[in-house]
Enzyme design. Sequence first.
Site, PDB file in Angstrom:
ATOM      1  N   CYS A  37      -8.763   0.845   6.698  1.00 18.75           N
ATOM      2  CA  CYS A  37      -8.243   1.656   5.593  1.00 18.75           C
ATOM      3  C   CYS A  37      -8.741   1.152   4.239  1.00 18.75           C
ATOM      4  O   CYS A  37      -9.058  -0.028   4.070  1.00 18.75           O
ATOM      5  CB  CYS A  37      -6.719   1.710   5.634  1.00 18.75           C
ATOM      6  SG  CYS A  37      -5.893   0.186   5.139  1.00 18.75           S
ATOM      7  N   CYS A  46       0.848  -1.182   0.000  1.00 20.78           N
ATOM      8  CA  CYS A  46       0.000   0.000   0.000  1.00 20.78           C
ATOM      9  C   CYS A  46       0.890   1.240   0.000  1.00 20.78           C
ATOM     10  O   CYS A  46       2.105   1.155   0.193  1.00 20.78           O
ATOM     11  CB  CYS A  46      -0.912  -0.009   1.219  1.00 20.78           C
ATOM     12  SG  CYS A  46      -0.012  -0.042   2.787  1.00 20.78           S
ATOM     13  N   ASN A  57      -2.011  -8.854   7.925  1.00 29.87           N
ATOM     14  CA  ASN A  57      -2.929  -8.767   6.780  1.00 29.87           C
ATOM     15  C   ASN A  57      -2.688  -9.907   5.791  1.00 29.87           C
ATOM     16  O   ASN A  57      -3.622 -10.334   5.110  1.00 29.87           O
ATOM     17  CB  ASN A  57      -2.827  -7.398   6.110  1.00 29.87           C
ATOM     18  CG  ASN A  57      -1.552  -7.197   5.345  1.00 29.87           C
ATOM     19  OD1 ASN A  57      -1.446  -7.565   4.185  1.00 29.87           O
ATOM     20  ND2 ASN A  57      -0.564  -6.591   5.973  1.00 29.87           N
ATOM     21  N   GLU A 115       0.450  -1.925  15.840  1.00 24.00           N
ATOM     22  CA  GLU A 115      -0.458  -0.803  15.579  1.00 24.00           C
ATOM     23  C   GLU A 115      -1.455  -0.640  16.720  1.00 24.00           C
ATOM     24  O   GLU A 115      -1.734   0.483  17.158  1.00 24.00           O
ATOM     25  CB  GLU A 115      -1.218  -1.003  14.268  1.00 24.00           C
ATOM     26  CG  GLU A 115      -2.181   0.143  13.968  1.00 24.00           C
ATOM     27  CD  GLU A 115      -3.092  -0.112  12.783  1.00 24.00           C
ATOM     28  OE1 GLU A 115      -4.239   0.388  12.799  1.00 24.00           O
ATOM     29  OE2 GLU A 115      -2.674  -0.807  11.841  1.00 24.00           O
ATOM     30  N   SER A 131       2.939  -5.725   2.787  1.00 29.47           N
ATOM     31  CA  SER A 131       4.368  -5.525   3.036  1.00 29.47           C
ATOM     32  C   SER A 131       5.231  -6.288   2.036  1.00 29.47           C
ATOM     33  O   SER A 131       6.437  -6.443   2.246  1.00 29.47           O
ATOM     34  CB  SER A 131       4.719  -5.959   4.464  1.00 29.47           C
ATOM     35  OG  SER A 131       4.391  -7.322   4.665  1.00 29.47           O
ATOM     36  N   SER A 173       3.115 -11.063   9.131  1.00 28.49           N
ATOM     37  CA  SER A 173       2.199 -10.073   8.560  1.00 28.49           C
ATOM     38  C   SER A 173       0.755 -10.433   8.871  1.00 28.49           C
ATOM     39  O   SER A 173       0.232 -11.442   8.389  1.00 28.49           O
ATOM     40  CB  SER A 173       2.407  -9.983   7.047  1.00 28.49           C
ATOM     41  OG  SER A 173       1.394  -9.206   6.448  1.00 28.49           O
ATOM     42  N   THR A 215      -6.394  -0.664  11.392  1.00 29.10           N
ATOM     43  CA  THR A 215      -6.640  -0.277   9.995  1.00 29.10           C
ATOM     44  C   THR A 215      -6.697  -1.467   9.052  1.00 29.10           C
ATOM     45  O   THR A 215      -7.337  -1.389   7.999  1.00 29.10           O
ATOM     46  CB  THR A 215      -5.558   0.700   9.502  1.00 29.10           C
ATOM     47  OG1 THR A 215      -4.269   0.082   9.623  1.00 29.10           O
ATOM     48  CG2 THR A 215      -5.584   1.994  10.309  1.00 29.10           C
ATOM     49  N   HIS A 261      -0.615  -6.498  18.710  1.00 22.28           N
ATOM     50  CA  HIS A 261      -0.110  -6.020  17.425  1.00 22.28           C
ATOM     51  C   HIS A 261       0.451  -4.620  17.604  1.00 22.28           C
ATOM     52  O   HIS A 261      -0.085  -3.809  18.365  1.00 22.28           O
ATOM     53  CB  HIS A 261      -1.231  -6.011  16.381  1.00 22.28           C
ATOM     54  CG  HIS A 261      -0.769  -5.710  14.994  1.00 22.28           C
ATOM     55  ND1 HIS A 261      -0.574  -4.422  14.539  1.00 22.28           N
ATOM     56  CD2 HIS A 261      -0.456  -6.521  13.951  1.00 22.28           C
ATOM     57  CE1 HIS A 261      -0.160  -4.462  13.285  1.00 22.28           C
ATOM     58  NE2 HIS A 261      -0.077  -5.715  12.904  1.00 22.28           N
ATOM     59  N   HIS A 278       3.493   1.611  11.232  1.00 22.58           N
ATOM     60  CA  HIS A 278       2.479   1.174  12.189  1.00 22.58           C
ATOM     61  C   HIS A 278       2.189   2.235  13.250  1.00 22.58           C
ATOM     62  O   HIS A 278       1.186   2.143  13.942  1.00 22.58           O
ATOM     63  CB  HIS A 278       2.937  -0.108  12.891  1.00 22.58           C
ATOM     64  CG  HIS A 278       3.175  -1.248  11.960  1.00 22.58           C
ATOM     65  ND1 HIS A 278       4.440  -1.617  11.539  1.00 22.58           N
ATOM     66  CD2 HIS A 278       2.328  -2.096  11.352  1.00 22.58           C
ATOM     67  CE1 HIS A 278       4.346  -2.658  10.729  1.00 22.58           C
ATOM     68  NE2 HIS A 278       3.074  -2.969  10.597  1.00 22.58           N
TER      69      HIS A 278
END
Length: 278
Positions: free
Chosen positions: A190, A12, A220, A126, A262, A218, A160, A124, A74
């Site tokens: 997001c 992203c 996501n 974030e 990522s 990761s 996000t 996490h 993050h």
Amino acid sequence: MNVLRADSMGMCFGVKDALEIAFAQPSPERVTIHGELVHNAEVQRRLAERRFVTRPEDEREGAPSTPDVLVTAHGVSDAERARLAAAGARLIDTTCPLVRRAHRAAVGLAKEGRFVVVIGRPGHVEVRGLTGDLERFAVVAREDEVERYPAERIGVVSQTTFRADEARRIVEAIERANPDADVRFSDTVCEPTRQRIEAVEALARAADAVVVVGGANSNNSRQLVRLCESVGTRAVLVQGPDGLEPGWFAGAEVVGLTAGTSTLDETIDAVERALREL
């Protein structure tokens, strides 16, 4: 075997911007990266080659050993920023603007006198940044973790990279568990995450199997695997072409290819070439 790429996948803009800022630093040996810049082994290797100092995400409490500290995409809490500044560090901030928005939303809800519920994975990096400036909060990742909270007013934000539909279901669970409370939800999932989720769902329905390229840490990327499995399509997470096991694709005529936020474009391309060679 036919290989289909997801319409939306890979890095992203927040991750790309963070990498650009990091690799533009003229004196990497003077910079401590405050955690993992991205959850990607190849990127970590390149940073080490440039002689950046890296600090694991679970060992960030001490004083930095370099004059400069790079805050990752993050993000961190304002309290953490103040601690680093008080230690004499010059901050190089690569926090994703969408993470900043989530942080402002959480702090804003707290200032309204609300008990804040953060939807996300406990621990996490974030989520730790989102909760670092909150006095009263809870973190939940599933509907069955929701409780009746000791507050008449509740504010809810999301990590996000969380699935938007799952976040909505958790908000509904919060409302059911707290029927007398005023619940306000600030949707902070997001847009890149939404786009990638929509793309991988379409891909999973069109493929017999899906390969997700992403880091082992990761969140996501693992989420993309779960999304595929939720629609009945088997999926595997690999960090690069070496992770592909030919036997896993037996009987698959169409293989989907997607990647976490990522993942380098060149790594995605390398995995695709390896798939086409099978």
